[in-house]
Scaffold this active site. Structure first.
Site, PDB file in Angstrom:
ATOM      1  N   ASP A 154       4.637   4.721  -9.306  1.00 39.87           N
ATOM      2  CA  ASP A 154       4.758   3.422  -9.969  1.00 39.87           C
ATOM      3  C   ASP A 154       3.700   3.149 -11.027  1.00 39.87           C
ATOM      4  O   ASP A 154       3.752   2.131 -11.697  1.00 39.87           O
ATOM      5  CB  ASP A 154       4.704   2.301  -8.917  1.00 39.87           C
ATOM      6  CG  ASP A 154       6.028   2.179  -8.216  1.00 39.87           C
ATOM      7  OD1 ASP A 154       7.045   2.504  -8.845  1.00 39.87           O
ATOM      8  OD2 ASP A 154       6.047   1.773  -7.043  1.00 39.87           O
ATOM      9  N   HIS A 184      -1.418   6.681  -1.897  1.00 40.20           N
ATOM     10  CA  HIS A 184      -0.141   6.888  -1.213  1.00 40.20           C
ATOM     11  C   HIS A 184      -0.415   7.319   0.208  1.00 40.20           C
ATOM     12  O   HIS A 184      -1.375   8.067   0.451  1.00 40.20           O
ATOM     13  CB  HIS A 184       0.682   7.959  -1.951  1.00 40.20           C
ATOM     14  CG  HIS A 184       2.114   7.935  -1.570  1.00 40.20           C
ATOM     15  ND1 HIS A 184       2.594   8.568  -0.457  1.00 40.20           N
ATOM     16  CD2 HIS A 184       3.171   7.301  -2.144  1.00 40.20           C
ATOM     17  CE1 HIS A 184       3.898   8.342  -0.370  1.00 40.20           C
ATOM     18  NE2 HIS A 184       4.268   7.579  -1.372  1.00 40.20           N
TER      19      HIS A 184
HETATM   20  N1  ACO Z   1      -7.105   0.849  -4.842  1.00 37.11           N
HETATM   21  C1  ACO Z   1      -8.320   0.843  -4.242  1.00 37.11           C
HETATM   22  N2  ACO Z   1      -8.574   1.306  -3.006  1.00 37.11           N
HETATM   23  C2  ACO Z   1      -7.536   1.798  -2.325  1.00 37.11           C
HETATM   24  C3  ACO Z   1      -6.226   1.846  -2.884  1.00 37.11           C
HETATM   25  C4  ACO Z   1      -6.031   1.359  -4.191  1.00 37.11           C
HETATM   26  N3  ACO Z   1      -4.822   1.374  -4.771  1.00 37.11           N
HETATM   27  N4  ACO Z   1      -5.379   2.386  -1.976  1.00 37.11           N
HETATM   28  C5  ACO Z   1      -6.118   2.667  -0.902  1.00 37.11           C
HETATM   29  N5  ACO Z   1      -7.424   2.318  -1.113  1.00 37.11           N
HETATM   30  C6  ACO Z   1      -8.556   2.519  -0.189  1.00 37.11           C
HETATM   31  C7  ACO Z   1      -8.530   1.512   0.953  1.00 37.11           C
HETATM   32  O1  ACO Z   1      -9.256   0.354   0.627  1.00 37.11           O
HETATM   33  C8  ACO Z   1      -9.153   2.321   2.065  1.00 37.11           C
HETATM   34  O2  ACO Z   1     -10.542   2.349   1.835  1.00 37.11           O
HETATM   35  P1  ACO Z   1     -11.578   2.448   3.083  1.00 37.11           P
HETATM   36  O3  ACO Z   1     -11.419   3.825   3.624  1.00 37.11           O
HETATM   37  O4  ACO Z   1     -12.923   2.165   2.469  1.00 37.11           O
HETATM   38  O5  ACO Z   1     -11.171   1.374   4.063  1.00 37.11           O
HETATM   39  C9  ACO Z   1      -8.623   3.743   1.815  1.00 37.11           C
HETATM   40  O6  ACO Z   1      -8.371   3.807   0.399  1.00 37.11           O
HETATM   41  C10 ACO Z   1      -7.336   4.055   2.573  1.00 37.11           C
HETATM   42  O7  ACO Z   1      -6.388   3.045   2.268  1.00 37.11           O
HETATM   43  P2  ACO Z   1      -5.244   2.564   3.242  1.00 37.11           P
HETATM   44  O8  ACO Z   1      -4.818   1.193   2.838  1.00 37.11           O
HETATM   45  O9  ACO Z   1      -5.681   2.766   4.667  1.00 37.11           O
HETATM   46  O10 ACO Z   1      -4.126   3.630   2.905  1.00 37.11           O
HETATM   47  P3  ACO Z   1      -2.610   3.510   3.303  1.00 37.11           P
HETATM   48  O11 ACO Z   1      -2.112   4.891   3.412  1.00 37.11           O
HETATM   49  O12 ACO Z   1      -2.421   2.600   4.466  1.00 37.11           O
HETATM   50  O13 ACO Z   1      -1.981   2.757   2.038  1.00 37.11           O
HETATM   51  C11 ACO Z   1      -0.931   2.318  -0.010  1.00 37.11           C
HETATM   52  C12 ACO Z   1      -1.209   3.372   1.069  1.00 37.11           C
HETATM   53  C13 ACO Z   1      -0.308   1.071   0.614  1.00 37.11           C
HETATM   54  C14 ACO Z   1       0.052   2.906  -1.002  1.00 37.11           C
HETATM   55  C15 ACO Z   1      -2.259   1.962  -0.711  1.00 37.11           C
HETATM   56  O14 ACO Z   1      -2.812   3.113  -1.319  1.00 37.11           O
HETATM   57  C16 ACO Z   1      -2.090   0.835  -1.739  1.00 37.11           C
HETATM   58  O15 ACO Z   1      -2.156  -0.334  -1.365  1.00 37.11           O
HETATM   59  N6  ACO Z   1      -1.878   1.182  -3.040  1.00 37.11           N
HETATM   60  C17 ACO Z   1      -1.662   0.177  -4.056  1.00 37.11           C
HETATM   61  C18 ACO Z   1      -0.223  -0.311  -3.997  1.00 37.11           C
HETATM   62  C19 ACO Z   1       0.760   0.727  -4.483  1.00 37.11           C
HETATM   63  O16 ACO Z   1       0.585   1.333  -5.531  1.00 37.11           O
HETATM   64  N7  ACO Z   1       1.847   0.897  -3.716  1.00 37.11           N
HETATM   65  C20 ACO Z   1       2.916   1.826  -4.063  1.00 37.11           C
HETATM   66  C21 ACO Z   1       3.012   2.886  -3.026  1.00 37.11           C
HETATM   67  S1  ACO Z   1       4.103   4.151  -3.514  1.00 37.11           S
HETATM   68  C22 ACO Z   1       5.611   3.449  -3.390  1.00 37.11           C
HETATM   69  O17 ACO Z   1       5.932   2.646  -2.590  1.00 37.11           O
HETATM   70  C23 ACO Z   1       6.514   3.934  -4.380  1.00 37.11           C
END
Ligand code: ACO
Length: 404
Positions: free
Chosen positions: A339, A284
């Site tokens: 979720d 998140h």
């Molecule tokens: N699985 C694996 N790796 C992940 C995940 C995940 N679900 N989420 C983040 N990471 C990793 C990224 O690859 C990144 O790694 P790095 O540092 O090696 O590059 C690091 O964690 C940071 O991730 P970002 O994408 O920069 O984090 P951001 O804050 O932009 O994204 C998000 C947040 C979009 C929720 C992300 O965690 C994600 O895509 N999660 C999966 C989708 C999801 O569950 N979305 C629901 C969000 S909550 C909602 O809307 C109710």
């Protein structure tokens, strides 16, 4: 603070200082009294009330009132609020005919968004967002009609008749009846299911400046009405990085259950970032500790799914167990978000995967409305107009097409 004798008044007015903050990671777009999040401590409060207390004691109708009006309602206020919603649940017969025009296999999210957008054509009095009485009317219309629209989107996809709302029922019960009530009239939804769905709506009701809410506020900042703004918000919610994650989680669990991968090999793929695979329902932007909503949803999943063995729940728990002990997830502070377990509950209730994000939209609606109303009445509100850092070509001269 002025003690150093520096006159900064000119600087504050200058507009040529641009901050580049992709994804708005550190940039606040507004001031708000509605929802407080402390992502490091895993705290979420609506209007000051902790989500845990609201989840235990309140209802979706009461939380909707709280978000929109700022205070918990008295009993007569709640009764009046609910009665006003119930007066507007029916869709105009001409609007119902719009559903005939969509392909039967249309995804329900664009159907939902299109139908909400269409409300502006049926209620043209909504077009002046500065008129407080009309904004109230639009608020009640939207709160009342979105569940009907959502149920009709489902009926359309199944070829079932669109049942009229029964306004003697509560909002959630009425929605379930319109969705699943044919051909089993009279339909009595399982009270446990009504309670669980009401709770999930409470948990989704607002989450400050997330992607869809920021979209709603941004569209509203141009003077567009509530229906247009919420319609745009529904589209923003549909993406898999946002509300679309709940259906993506279930697809992921089903793929593992089918044997495409086992939990361990799937997690290895996630950690290698192979094919961009992510553990859906994890991570998140704001919570860098356990999402407090996820903790409540997990307990609800245990209760709702306790009636029968559910292999997908076991897989979800196994994935969480691996993640919570794995350096990849620990170092990046990735925990289950709201979720991760909701899809399993929705599935147990009988909803197809495609409806999951629609359910998120139903829950998020009071938050969108409250945030939109706060935005358009904020004296400091300006049209939202981010700047950019230009990285394209420098000036060059036009070359006629035959000389290129
Ligand atoms: N699985 C694996 N790796 C992940 C995940 C995940 N679900 N989420 C983040 N990471 C990793 C990224 O690859 C990144 O790694 P790095 O540092 O090696 O590059 C690091 O964690 C940071 O991730 P970002 O994408 O920069 O984090 P951001 O804050 O932009 O994204 C998000 C947040 C979009 C929720 C992300 O965690 C994600 O895509 N999660 C999966 C989708 C999801 O569950 N979305 C629901 C969000 S909550 C909602 O809307 C109710």
């Amino acid at each position: 603070d002025g003690n150093d004798g520096l006159d900064v008044s000119g600087l504050l007015k200058r507009t040529d200082y641009v901050t580049l903050d992709p994804g708005f990671v550190n940039t606040a777009s507004c001031q708000s009294d509605i929802t407080y999040i402390d992502g490091d401590a895993g705290v979420l409060r609506y209007r000051g009330y902790p989500i845990e207390q609201l989840a235990e004691h309140s209802t979706f109708a009461e939380v909707s009132y709280l978000l929109i009006n700022g205070e918990l309602p008295t009993a007569p206020q709640l009764e009046d609020f609910t009665a006003r919603i119930n007066r507007h649940t029916i869709l105009h017969e001409d609007l119902k005919r719009f559903f005939d025009g969509f392909p039967r296999d249309a995804h329900p999210m664009p159907v939902l968004s299109s139908a909400v957008s269409t409300l502006s054509t049926f209620y043209q009095d909504s077009l002046n967002p500065k008129d407080a009485a009309q904004v109230d009317l639009s608020t009640f219309r939207l709160l009342a009609k979105l569940p009907t629209i959502a149920a009709y989107a489902y009926s359309k996809s199944t070829g079932r008749p669109m049942l009229y709302p029964d306004n003697s029922k509560g909002l959630v019960e009425n929605f379930l009846r319109m969705t699943f009530g044919w051909p089993a009239e009279p339909y009595e939804p399982d009270p446990e299911m009504v309670k669980a769905l009401d709770l999930l709506f409470v948990l989704h009701a607002d989450h400050e400046q997330n992607c869809s809410t920021s979209t709603v506020r941004m569209v509203g900042s141009s003077g567009a009405n509530l229906f247009a703004s919420v319609s745009a918000g529904i589209h923003a919610l549909s993406g898999p990085a946002h509300g679309g994650a709940n259906s993506a989680v279930l697809e992921m669990l089903e793929a593992i259950h089918r044997g495409d991968d086992d939990a361990d090999s799937f997690m290895a793929k996630v950690k290698d970032k192979r094919d961009g695979v992510r553990l859906m329902g994890f991570g998140h932007r704001v919570y860098k500790n356990y999402d407090p909503r996820a903790a409540i949803v997990k307990k609800t999943a245990d209760r709702v799914l306790a009636r029968a063995d559910n292999p997908l729940l076991d897989i979800a728990k196994r994935l969480e167990e691996i993640a919570l002990q794995d350096d990849y997830f620990v170092q990046r502070k990735l925990y289950p978000n709201v979720d991760f377990y909701t899809g399993l509950i929705y599935q147990a209730m009988g909803f197809p995967t495609r409806m999951f994000t629609v359910l998120f939209a139903l829950g998020r609606l009071p938050g969108w409305i409250a945030q939109w109303r706060e935005g358009v009445t904020d004296p400091a509100m300006k049209i939202n107009r981010p700047r950019q850092v230009y990285t394209g070509a420098g000036e060059r001269s036009y070359v006629p097409v035959l000389e290129r």
